[in-house]
Design an enzyme around this catalytic site. Sequence first.
Site, PDB file in Angstrom:
ATOM      1  CG  HIS A 269      -2.081   1.062   1.235  1.00 37.00           C
ATOM      2  ND1 HIS A 269      -1.575   2.352   1.484  1.00 37.00           N
ATOM      3  CD2 HIS A 269      -3.218   0.823   0.897  1.00 37.00           C
ATOM      4  CE1 HIS A 269      -2.729   3.141   1.170  1.00 37.00           C
ATOM      5  NE2 HIS A 269      -3.755   2.500   0.771  1.00 37.00           N
TER       6      HIS A 269
ATOM      7  CD  GLU B  17      -5.392   1.897  -2.852  1.00 39.56           C
ATOM      8  OE1 GLU B  17      -6.422   2.328  -2.558  1.00 39.56           O
ATOM      9  OE2 GLU B  17      -4.376   1.857  -2.139  1.00 39.56           O
TER      10      GLU B  17
HETATM   11  P1  PGA Z   1      -9.466   6.334   0.754  1.00 38.69           P
HETATM   12  O1  PGA Z   1      -8.325   5.147   0.994  1.00 38.69           O
HETATM   13  O2  PGA Z   1     -10.739   5.667   0.501  1.00 38.69           O
HETATM   14  O3  PGA Z   1      -9.665   7.003   1.947  1.00 38.69           O
HETATM   15  O4  PGA Z   1      -8.866   7.195  -0.256  1.00 38.69           O
HETATM   16  C1  PGA Z   1      -8.184   4.089   0.162  1.00 38.69           C
HETATM   17  C2  PGA Z   1      -6.809   3.407   0.447  1.00 38.69           C
HETATM   18  O5  PGA Z   1      -5.932   4.132   1.066  1.00 38.69           O
HETATM   19  O6  PGA Z   1      -6.805   2.284   0.126  1.00 38.69           O
END
Ligand code: PGA
Length: 254
Positions: A116, A173
Site C-alpha cells: 500500500h 491507487e
Molecule cells: P481512501 O483510502 O478511500 O480513504 O482514499 C483508500 C486506500 O488508501 O486504500
Amino acid sequence: MTKYIIANWKANKNVLSIQSWFADFFAEIKQFQEKKLLETEADEAQILKIKNLKLKIIIAPAYPLLMAVDQQIKNLKLNISLASQDLSPFPAGAYTGAVSAFNLQGLNVAYSLLGHSERRRYFQETDLEVAKKVELAIEQQISPIICLDEEYLQSQAQLIDKKDYQQCLVAYEPLSAISTMPGAKDPDIKQVAAVIERIKSIFGSLTCIYGGSVDEFNINEYLMISDGVLVGGASLDGKLFARLIARLENFPSA
Ligand code: PGA
C-alpha cells in the site's frame, strides 16, 4: 458478474469499537434487503447480490482485530472475507515484532493488501520487499492484493514471478487520490481506465480494482471500469459502508 468491495480500515478501530460497526452495518443491510434493494443467494452461502452483481466483500482490519472481526462475521452469518493489511517480508522465525504469512494460518485470512502507498511512504517499503511478501503470501495460500501507482507499476511487476501473476489481484491507487492526502482529488476517469488496461496487459487478465476516495456517490463510475474498489475512509462507518454497497447499479460489462 462479481465485483470486489474491499474495506481498508487502516490503523483505525479496536476490539471495543468493532461490535458497533457490525451492528450498524447489519441493521442497514437488513433494511436494504427488506426494501428488496439487496438480495442474498441462500443456496450460495449468503452471497450478497444487487441487481446483476454478486458481491465479494472483504474487510482488512489491523492484525489484533482479525479474530474478533472473524467472530462477528460468523455470528451474523455474513459472507465477508478477511484480509490483512500487510505481511512480513520474512518467513516464520526469529524476526521479533513481525507478522508472517505463516502466523496468519488458522485465522481465515484469505487475502493480504501488499505494498500500500502508506507502507511505501511511511515505512520505506521497497518493490523488492513487496515482491517477497507476494511470494510468502502465495506459499501460505493467501491471495495478494498488490497496491500500485503508475510510478512503480512496471518496476514492481518485474520483480514478481510471472508464474504468480494469476494468483494476485491488483489495486490501482493513485497517491493523489487517497482521501487523507492533502489536496486529494478525483482522477480523470478515462485516465484510470487506461491505467487499468495497462495493468491488465502487464499482469494478464487478473482482477484489477480501483482505490482512492471511493464513496457512495462515485462508486458506480469506478466500478464501470474496474473489477472492484478499495475503500478507506468511507468504510469506517458501518452504516455508510452498507449504503455505499446498496448504491450499486447494473453493469453491462467490466
Ligand atoms: P481512501 O483510502 O478511500 O480513504 O482514499 C483508500 C486506500 O488508501 O486504500
